[in-house]
Structures are given as structure tokens and as C-alpha cells.
Scaffold this motif. Structure first.
Motif, mmCIF file in Angstrom:
data_model
loop_
_atom_site.group_PDB
_atom_site.id
_atom_site.type_symbol
_atom_site.label_atom_id
_atom_site.label_comp_id
_atom_site.label_asym_id
_atom_site.label_seq_id
_atom_site.Cartn_x
_atom_site.Cartn_y
_atom_site.Cartn_z
ATOM 1 N N SER A 96 8.234 4.359 -6.671
ATOM 2 C CA SER A 96 8.521 5.023 -6.848
ATOM 3 C C SER A 96 7.869 6.109 -6.754
ATOM 4 O O SER A 96 6.854 6.087 -5.743
ATOM 5 N N THR A 97 8.649 7.613 -5.869
ATOM 6 C CA THR A 97 7.898 8.365 -5.604
ATOM 7 C C THR A 97 6.290 8.897 -6.018
ATOM 8 O O THR A 97 5.446 9.255 -5.587
ATOM 9 N N THR A 98 6.270 8.569 -7.433
ATOM 10 C CA THR A 98 4.699 8.720 -7.669
ATOM 11 C C THR A 98 3.478 8.000 -7.888
ATOM 12 O O THR A 98 2.423 8.194 -7.701
ATOM 13 N N ALA A 99 4.257 6.916 -7.402
ATOM 14 C CA ALA A 99 3.405 5.290 -6.723
ATOM 15 C C ALA A 99 3.023 5.803 -5.405
ATOM 16 O O ALA A 99 1.578 5.239 -4.969
ATOM 17 N N MET A 100 3.452 7.188 -5.099
ATOM 18 C CA MET A 100 2.637 7.212 -3.549
ATOM 19 C C MET A 100 1.660 8.358 -3.191
ATOM 20 O O MET A 100 2.077 9.518 -2.959
ATOM 21 N N ASP B 49 0.783 -0.906 0.346
ATOM 22 C CA ASP B 49 0.151 -0.300 -0.037
ATOM 23 C C ASP B 49 0.521 1.195 -0.064
ATOM 24 O O ASP B 49 1.184 2.077 1.075
ATOM 25 N N PRO B 50 1.506 1.170 -1.551
ATOM 26 C CA PRO B 50 2.725 3.187 -1.665
ATOM 27 C C PRO B 50 1.662 4.142 -0.654
ATOM 28 O O PRO B 50 1.960 4.914 -0.396
ATOM 29 N N SER B 51 0.087 3.474 -0.717
ATOM 30 C CA SER B 51 -0.810 5.134 -0.058
ATOM 31 C C SER B 51 -0.220 5.729 1.346
ATOM 32 O O SER B 51 -0.438 7.071 1.882
ATOM 33 N N LEU B 52 0.329 4.558 2.918
ATOM 34 C CA LEU B 52 0.960 5.029 3.313
ATOM 35 C C LEU B 52 2.131 5.504 3.539
ATOM 36 O O LEU B 52 2.402 5.813 4.369
ATOM 37 N N ARG C 87 7.101 13.494 1.459
ATOM 38 C CA ARG C 87 6.910 14.663 1.409
ATOM 39 C C ARG C 87 8.557 14.938 2.388
ATOM 40 O O ARG C 87 9.223 15.903 1.524
ATOM 41 N N HIS C 88 8.833 14.112 2.639
ATOM 42 C CA HIS C 88 9.553 13.998 3.996
ATOM 43 C C HIS C 88 11.118 13.926 2.827
ATOM 44 O O HIS C 88 11.845 14.296 2.664
ATOM 45 N N LEU C 89 11.273 12.620 1.822
ATOM 46 C CA LEU C 89 11.766 12.401 0.554
ATOM 47 C C LEU C 89 12.482 13.264 -0.289
ATOM 48 O O LEU C 89 13.314 13.011 -0.610
ATOM 49 N N LEU C 90 11.098 13.854 -0.390
ATOM 50 C CA LEU C 90 11.253 15.416 -1.901
ATOM 51 C C LEU C 90 12.007 16.779 -1.345
ATOM 52 O O LEU C 90 12.505 16.731 -1.905
ATOM 53 N N ASN C 91 11.606 16.974 -0.203
ATOM 54 C CA ASN C 91 11.404 17.830 0.354
ATOM 55 C C ASN C 91 12.981 17.813 1.395
ATOM 56 O O ASN C 91 13.209 19.289 1.408
ATOM 57 N N ASP C 92 12.684 16.909 1.976
ATOM 58 C CA ASP C 92 13.517 17.674 3.155
ATOM 59 C C ASP C 92 14.896 17.220 3.160
ATOM 60 O O ASP C 92 15.813 16.819 2.025
ATOM 61 N N ASP C 93 16.112 18.952 3.528
ATOM 62 C CA ASP C 93 17.774 19.095 3.512
ATOM 63 C C ASP C 93 18.170 17.612 3.317
ATOM 64 O O ASP C 93 17.976 16.490 5.332
ATOM 65 N N ALA C 94 19.449 17.627 3.529
ATOM 66 C CA ALA C 94 20.491 16.171 4.094
ATOM 67 C C ALA C 94 20.727 16.485 5.284
ATOM 68 O O ALA C 94 20.421 15.675 6.046
#
Length: 625
Positions: free
Chosen positions: A352-356, A316-319, A325-332
Motif C-alpha cells: 500500500s502507499t501508506t507502507a511506502m 523494503d517499501p521505503s525504497l 510521489r509519482h504514483l500519487l501525483n503524476d498525471d496520466a
């Protein structure tokens, strides 16, 4: 000599109790060769394919390797204890060794291996790993065991000998001493963390200590279910958001290790409520990105590696909508603080992030020791209305006197907030009796811990009843009137005959909070409080405007008719309390006659809701089911 005799006695005791201990593993146990913990030999290939296929995963992989590079010139950890804890050092040890071991597994760069070896030898040379606060040992044992296992082929025999001796003597053997292992019977995160650490240690040196290793694993399988029962029936984690991130993450680390080593998890993931807890964690984050931080929760949020394990297990990628958001936007800098970050790569499962994609349900409720109801108007609108309410009891592990409390946000602003925890050491160092939960305990004089500062009721200026419990008595996911009701009677049993609170999200536009009280044969004074970081302007006896970041919310009291809104400071009276700048309490007090019934109805109105017709607020018994 005394220590040796204690450990020997403990080993004899463990052996003598083997007949009573359930043998989950069976007589013949064959484990994979090293590496055997979490990621077997040649299992790096699927991770590499994920990295190649998705830029977000490539970014995260790069962040981990960059941190490995940054560790090259950092001195190894020293044994510096703060108060009664070595835990900060254990956690940093786990972070460094997980990162560096991942770097070695994925790249075979010699410098990662040698830097990790240096850390392993330094930690192994500590006098001990502080068994008097066994969380420290649990995390340190996991750190050293994981490094030993993953780097095994690259370590010289002299290093292996020193490291595995430390795992045995400073990790596993102290766990056999009854003076240190009370966590085996606890229901809280200590059970999950310490059992996970001991199993990692046992798996790492299994070929050298097979019988002891079997007993440690069997013991963990018997013990950890005690803490896992806390997720029943729906997955609401009693200790709240931050401790979910602690206890549940280590529980998943345990399950992941068992599955790789033995090919099964011995039924742990099927425990009632455990898989459902991913829904709890996802719904605990509001549109603003802030969590519902009740109890001893910190204010920080971040990527939760365990959620990727849950998403993969349930397909269930919707989880992963919040994690995306963290994966895409959080800084290192933010990502690398997470000591379990490399586990995210292990559990990515090629998603993939598109499946989330966003979840479909706008409301989540869970029962158990700390029942919660979490509602929102949208998953994709950053200005969405969000409200979360909790029941439960102050007697629960890490709980505050916050039963009936709620948080609320709209337009990206957290209007009704919770302070969450105060740093433990800041209180313990001043001799505050923090862990005593008796009714008259000093714990409840800590400003952030009592009901006076939470978004709930205070009656006769008294504390909530510690042993009182508040269940959810009604819930509805009706799109135009999502709501939950909790019975607070036991929390105020000394003052009232009945106290019930309902919180509703109406027409996906505004929030209603309704309290219904029935007095005993004595007068009472009831205080209704909302804690906020906003600027509060009283614009009428029953109305206040809250403003923050250029946004506005109106707090309107519908009943009783003759209230006078006021504010209270959040400046604490005790020298041991943390400061609370930029916050204020707003609310009202009302007298209630002896034997009388009364209702308190408050509306929280974002600007858009001010322009629509508001529904008549019915008594709670008439709220649609």
C-alpha cells in the motif's frame, strides 16, 4: 541466399560452441504453457486484489486501461527510421503491446486483443527490425514476444504463425550473426537490453525452437553478467540516472521472465551490488524532484517500475518513497509515456502507499567506475538541502568531462545544475564524431560534454584527461558534517601534482566545496565554475546572490582571499550545440604559482544558514572520518 548462408553459418557456429557454453538449463527443460513470460496463467488475481485495496493502484490500473482505449483508433506503427535508428518505433511498439496485452489479461475485452493483434501483424510484416542498431531489435523482439505470449490463446493460428516467424527471423536469428552481436561482450546497457529481448523471443517460441531457445537463454546467462558486474561493489550505476532506468529496467525484466519460466534467476539478482542499486536510484532524486543528471542523462524523471521489483525482492517499501510521489501525483499523460508501466502492476506485491515510508539514512555513497556521494538534510522536508557529487572518468560509457562535478538544491530550487545530454540525432545528423572518446575527439568540443560548463575545475583552460580516474577517498555520514572526498589528480595530471575535492553538508544547513591543489613546477590558472538556472548578482568580490522563483542562495568564497567573482555565458560557439537559455555560469579564476599549494573554499548558503555561525573549514585531511 547470402543472408540464409550467414544465418546458417551462425547457427552451426552456435551449435559447435555448445560444448564450451555452460548449460545452465540442463538437458530436460519444461516450460509453463502460454502465458509464461512475467505473468503466468491466473496470476492476474493478486493484482486485482491490490487494485481493490488501494486507490492509488486503482488509479494506475485505470490509467493503463484508458490508454488502451485511446489506442483503439490509432494506426499501427510504420517502419520509419530516423538516422541510424528505428528505436523510437521499437519503443512505441513495446509500449503499445505491453499496455494492450495487460488490458486483455486483466479485462478480457476483445477490442484490446484485436487491436494488439493488428499491431503485432504490422510489426511482423516489417522488412526487418534494423539489426545494424541492435537495440532496436532487442526492444522490438521483447514487444512482439510479450504480445504473442500473453495473447496466445486469443490469436488465430494464421496470426501466430506470422508473429512467431518474425520473432525468429527478425529478432533471434540476427543476434546469431557476429556482425550484429558485439553487445554480447559489452559492459553497458546494450548488453542488458539486447539479451533481455532475445530471451523474451526465445521463451515465446520455445516449444517450436527448444534447442535454439535453450542456447539463447544459456548465452544470455553467460553474457549479461558482464554488464551486471558494473554494479559492483555498492550499486552505483556507471552510466548515470537515465541509463539506470534503461539498463537496469531491462535487466529486471530479464530476471522476472527467467523466474517465471524456470522458477529461478540463476543467481543473477545475487550479483555483487545489484540489489543495492535500488538505494542508488532512490538517492539520485533531490527534494525538488529533479535527478542528479550527470553524463548522458536526460532531464526527465518519472515512475520507475523496476523499483517495485527491488522493493518486493528486499521486502523494503521505503525504497519506494520517491516512487510513491509519482504514483500519487503524476498525471496520466506523464505516466503512459513509460513503456514498461504495466510492470509496476505486476511487481506491486500488494504494497500500500501508506507502507511506502521515508528512508532512514540521509546519505548514500557508492564506489565503482563512477563513484557518487548523495547527501540531504531530510527526506520529508520539500525545502531540504541536497547535494550530490561524482567522481569517475570521462572514459566511462556515456560519460562527460564532469568528474568532480556536483548538483545542489535547497528550498525546492536546483541551484547548481547539470545540462545532461544533448539529443544524439541532433549531433549525429551534423556529422559530429560523438562516440569517439579519445582525448582529441570532437565529442569533447560539444558544449555540454566538456568540463568548461560543469560544476568542476578547469586548469589552464584545458580539458580533463579522458583516461583519468577519480575515486572517493573518504566519506562520512556524521549528521553534522556529512561529506565525501574525491581525488581528481589524474584528471589534471598534465598541470598539477595533486588535486583533491571535498563536498560537505554542514549541520544539515549549508554546503561546503573545498579544493586543494599542489602545482607542478609551472604556473597555472584555475577556474572554479558553478552552472545555474538562477539570476546571479555579484554583491562583492567574494560573494554572489542567486535568485530564482522567489528564493535565494548566497555563494561565498572563503579562500583564496583575493578572488573576483564573475559570470560566463552559456551560449555555445558551435552550430551543432543545443541552445541553453535561462542559464549562466558563475565562478572565479585564480593564478597559482609554480610549485605552490592552494585551497579554494566555497560556501553555498540558503537564507536560514546565513543566520547561524559557520564552522571553520578545516583542510581535507582533518575532515572527520
Amino acid at each position: 541466399m547470402k543472408t540464409f548462408l550467414k544465418i546458417s553459418a551462425a547457427l552451426i557456429f552456435l551449435g559447435s560452441s555448445a560444448a564450451a557454453q555452460v548449460d545452465h538449463l540442463g538437458a530436460q527443460v519444461t516450460l509453463p504453457d502460454h502465458p509464461r513470460i512475467l505473468l503466468l496463467k491466473d496470476e492476474e488475481a493478486p493484482i486485482k486484489r491490490t487494485i481493490e485495496a488501494d486507490q492509488a493502484w486503482a488509479k494506475l490500473h485505470g490509467v493503463i486501461l484508458a490508454e488502451c482505449d485511446a489506442l483503439m483508433d490509432v494506426a499501427p506503427i510504420e517502419r520509419i527510421q530516423i538516422g541510424r535508428r528505428l528505436l523510437g518505433k521499437s519503443r512505441e511498439g513495446l509500449r503499445r503491446l505491453f499496455f494492450l496485452s495487460y488490458g486483455w489479461r486483466m479485462t478480457r475485452q476483445e477490442n484490446y486483443l484485436r487491436r494488439a493483434e493488428k499491431e503485432l501483424l504490422a510489426i511482423s510484416a516489417f522488412s526487418d527490425w534494423n539489426p545494424s542498431h541492435f537495440l532496436d531489435v532487442g526492444e522490438m523482439t521483447m514487444a512482439v514476444a510479450l504480445g504473442y505470449d500473453w495473447l496466445y490463446d486469443g490469436l488465430p493460428e494464421s496470426s501466430r504463425s506470422a508473429i512467431k516467424a518474425a520473432i525468429l527471423k527478425k529478432g533471434i536469428e540476427p543476434s546469431l550473426d557476429p556482425k550484429y552481436n558485439s553487445w554480447l561482450k559489452t559492459t553497458n546497457n546494450w548488453n542488458q537490453v539486447c539479451n533481455a529481448g532475445m530471451v523474451y523471443g526465445a521463451l515465446a517460441i520455445f516449444e517450436d525452437q527448444p534447442e535454439l531457445g535453450k542456447k539463447i537463454v544459456n548465452r544470455a546467462l553467460e553474457s549479461v553478467v558482464i554488464s551486471m558486474d558494473e554494479y559492483s561493489p555498492d550499486g552505483a550505476y556507471p552510466e548515470g540516472y537515465s541509463y539506470w532506468g534503461y539498463g537496469t529496467s531491462f535487466n529486471v525484466m530479464l530476471i522476472g521472465a527467467l523466474e517465471k519460466a524456470f522458477g529461478k534467476d540463476f543467481g543473477l539478482s545475487a550479483r555483487p551490488g545489484f540489489l543495492k542499486t535500488a538505494g542508488y536510484l532512490e538517492n539520485m532524486t533531490g527534494p525538488s524532484g529533479l535527478s542528479f543528471n550527470y553524463s548522458d542523462a536526460g532531464s526527465g524523471v518519472g515512475l520507475e517500475p523496476a523499483m517495485f521489483w527491488f522493493a518486493a525482492r528486499q521486502r523494503d517499501p521505503s525504497l519506494l518513497w520517491v516512487e510513491r510521489r509519482h504514483l500519487l501525483n503524476d498525471d496520466a499523460q506523464r505516466l503512459v509515456k513509460n513503456r514498461l508501466l504495466p510492470a509496476t502492476m505486476l511487481w506491486s506485491a500488494g504494497v500500500s502507499t501508506t507502507a511506502m515510508t521515508a528512508p532512514t539514512s540521509l546519505m548514500w555513497t557508492g564506489g565503482g567506475k563512477t563513484p557518487v556521494a548523495l547527501m540531504r538534510s531530510s527526506w520529508t522536508d520539500p525545502a531540504a538541502v541536497y547535494v550530490g557529487m561524482k567522481g569517475g572518468s570521462p572514459s566511462t560509457s556515456h560519460a562527460h568531462m564532469d568528474v568532480g562535478s556536483f548538483v545542489m538544491e535547497s528550498d525546492g530550487v536546483r541551484w547548481a545544475m547539470d545540462f545532461g545530454m544533448q539529443d544524439y540525432e541532433s549531433l549525429e545528423s551534423k556529422k559530429v564524431d560523438l562516440w569517439n572518446r579519445n582525448q582529441d575527439s570532437q565529442r569533447w568540443r560539444v558544449f555540454r560534454y566538456n568540463n568548461f560548463v560543469h560544476n568542476t575545475l578547469t586548469i589552464n583552460n584545458a580539458l580533463q584527461v579522458v583516461n583519468g580516474k577519480a575515486p572517493l577517498t573518504a566519506v562520512s555520514k556524521a549528521p553534522n558534517f556529512m561529506h565525501a572526498v574525491t581525488d581528481l589528480t589524474e584528471l589534471y595530471a598534465e598541470s598539477v601534482q595533486k588535486a583533491v575535492r571535498g563536498v560537505a553538508l554542514v549541520d544539515k544547513s549549508y554546503v561546503v566545496v573545498r579544493d586543494e591543489l599542489e602545482n607542478k613546477p609551472a604556473e597555472t590558472t584555475v577556474r572554479w565554475t558553478l552552472l545555474t538556472p538562477a539570476t546571479v548578482k555579484i554583491v562583492g568580490n567574494n560573494k554572489a546572490e542567486l535568485t530564482k522563483d522567489g528564493k535565494k542562495l548566497v555563494l561565498e568564497v572563503r579562500e583564496p582571499a583575493n578572488v573576483v567573482l564573475k559570470t560566463w555565458t552559456t551560449e555555445p560557439a558551435n552550430e551543432y550545440d543545443a541552445p541553453n537559455p535561462g542559464t549562466v555560469r558563475v565562478g572565479f579564476e585564480v593564478p597559482v604559482a609554480a610549485g605552490a599549494k592552494t585551497a579554494l573554499t566555497v560556501l553555498l548558503l540558503p537564507p536560514k544558514a546565513e543566520k547561524i555561525n559557520k564552522k571553520t573549514v578545516e583542510p581535507l585531511a582533518k575532515w572527520p572520518r
